[in-house]
Scaffold this motif. Structure first.
Motif, PDB file in Angstrom:
ATOM      1  N   PHE A   3      -0.512  11.971 -27.140  1.00  0.00           N
ATOM      2  CA  PHE A   3      -0.978  11.106 -28.232  1.00  0.00           C
ATOM      3  C   PHE A   3       0.218  10.857 -29.162  1.00  0.00           C
ATOM      4  CE2 PHE A   3      -4.728  13.892 -27.334  1.00  0.00           C
ATOM      5  CZ  PHE A   3      -5.523  12.926 -26.739  1.00  0.00           C
ATOM      6  N   PHE A  13      -1.642   6.360 -26.623  1.00  0.00           N
ATOM      7  CA  PHE A  13      -1.618   7.443 -25.637  1.00  0.00           C
ATOM      8  C   PHE A  13      -0.604   7.015 -24.571  1.00  0.00           C
ATOM      9  CE2 PHE A  13      -6.310   6.627 -26.473  1.00  0.00           C
ATOM     10  CZ  PHE A  13      -6.382   7.452 -27.576  1.00  0.00           C
ATOM     11  N   LEU A  24     -10.653   6.479 -19.015  1.00  0.00           N
ATOM     12  CA  LEU A  24     -10.539   5.850 -20.337  1.00  0.00           C
ATOM     13  C   LEU A  24     -11.088   4.413 -20.297  1.00  0.00           C
ATOM     14  CD1 LEU A  24      -9.453   6.966 -22.997  1.00  0.00           C
ATOM     15  CD2 LEU A  24      -7.189   6.084 -22.394  1.00  0.00           C
ATOM     16  N   TYR A 148     -13.267  12.718 -23.379  1.00  0.00           N
ATOM     17  CA  TYR A 148     -13.513  11.867 -24.544  1.00  0.00           C
ATOM     18  C   TYR A 148     -13.545  12.702 -25.835  1.00  0.00           C
ATOM     19  CZ  TYR A 148     -14.982   8.355 -21.042  1.00  0.00           C
ATOM     20  OH  TYR A 148     -15.033   7.487 -19.974  1.00  0.00           O
ATOM     21  N   VAL A 151     -10.007  13.234 -26.986  1.00  0.00           N
ATOM     22  CA  VAL A 151      -9.468  12.016 -27.626  1.00  0.00           C
ATOM     23  C   VAL A 151     -10.054  11.870 -29.031  1.00  0.00           C
ATOM     24  CG1 VAL A 151      -9.284   9.498 -27.483  1.00  0.00           C
ATOM     25  CG2 VAL A 151      -9.143  10.869 -25.390  1.00  0.00           C
ATOM     26  N   TRP A 154      -8.460  14.275 -31.496  1.00  0.00           N
ATOM     27  CA  TRP A 154      -7.130  13.857 -31.931  1.00  0.00           C
ATOM     28  C   TRP A 154      -7.243  12.730 -32.976  1.00  0.00           C
ATOM     29  CZ3 TRP A 154      -4.347   9.179 -31.152  1.00  0.00           C
ATOM     30  CH2 TRP A 154      -3.049   9.214 -31.684  1.00  0.00           C
TER      31      TRP A 154
END
Lengths: 161, 96
Positions: A3, A13, A24, A148, A151, A154
């Motif tokens: 990231f 990313f 994704l 997910y 993600v 982050w």
């Protein structure tokens, strides 16, 4: 997968392996389906009060369409960002405006909730680490939910900075 | 961890309480939503400081539900709609 933030404040990313790039790409479509369990989780009633049947009907008629539009707009934003996925050697990269973080958080959450409802995960199954090998759709769904979540985490940390 | 009594939740302005019985906005536990996400939503929606938002989040996690706000029905409906927009499992009920 790494990231990163650009000096201009864009988020991205990079070094995304092909399998994660594909997962994704699926974020915006995970919750865009007609499934009773998914519908029930994404659009819960506003009250369980037995005297409030009218309020639940009004909610369905007036509030749910607004929520539906909100969720769809978030998915469209993320879908447009993901169309920018670029192949760089053996990996992929995607970059997007930090203004899109709320849409990403919302869409990732829709996807995670929809996958959990669709595959009827219980709390015990969700607390397991992801499977080492994917042998069926439910294991793939758990991998998606966990990926997910990483993600999302982050992005939340980025907002807190 | 805080208890879910009225003194720990947000309240509406004084002019509303005389006319409307208070309604509670309740957030229910959900094994999917991240703890950090729920905390962030409470901060954004109610303007709670991080410590208070975390206390409500932990109450949801450990007790299964937390009264996150109490006040006039109209405002409670607005908050439930906003929380549903963030995909939290929220309902409203008449205060006791």
């Amino acid at each position: 997968m790494i990231f990163y933030q650009t000096p201009e404040g864009r988020l991205g990313f990079r070094d995304i392996p092909p399998v994660l790039a594909e997962i994704l790409r699926q974020v915006p479509t995970c919750s865009d389906l007609e499934d009773e369990a998914v519908e029930a989780r994404l659009f819960p009633p506003p009250t369980e009060d037995p005297l409030e049947e009218g309020a639940r009907d009004d909610w369905k008629a007036y509030v749910q369409p607004e929520l539906h539009d909100l969720f769809q707009t978030s998915r469209q934003t993320v879908d447009a960002d993901l169309r920018g996925l670029k192949e760089e050697g053996d990996f992929f990269t995607v970059e997007f405006s930090s203004k899109h973080v709320p849409a990403w958080l919302n869409t990732l959450n829709q996807a995670r909730l929809a996958l959990a409802a669709q595959h009827n995960f219980d709390e015990g199954e969700l607390s397991q680490p992801g499977p080492l090998q994917i042998t069926n759709e439910k294991e793939l769904a758990l991998l998606q939910i966990n990926f997910y979540a990483a993600v999302q985490q982050w992005l939340i940390e980025t907002l807190e900075e | 961890m805080i208890s879910s009594n009225q003194t720990e939740t947000g309240t509406s302005t004084q002019d509303e309480t005389a006319v409307d019985l208070p309604w509670n906005v309740i957030v229910h536990n959900d094994p999917i939503n991240l703890m950090s996400y729920v905390t962030m939503v409470f901060q954004k929606v109610f303007g709670y400081p991080k410590e208070k938002a975390e206390a409500h989040m932990l109450e949801v996690h450990e007790k299964g539900r937390s009264i996150v706000w109490s006040g006039a029905r109209e405002h409670a409906e607005h908050y439930v709609q906003t929380l549903h927009g963030y995909l939290l499992l929220a309902t409203m009920e008449r205060g006791q």
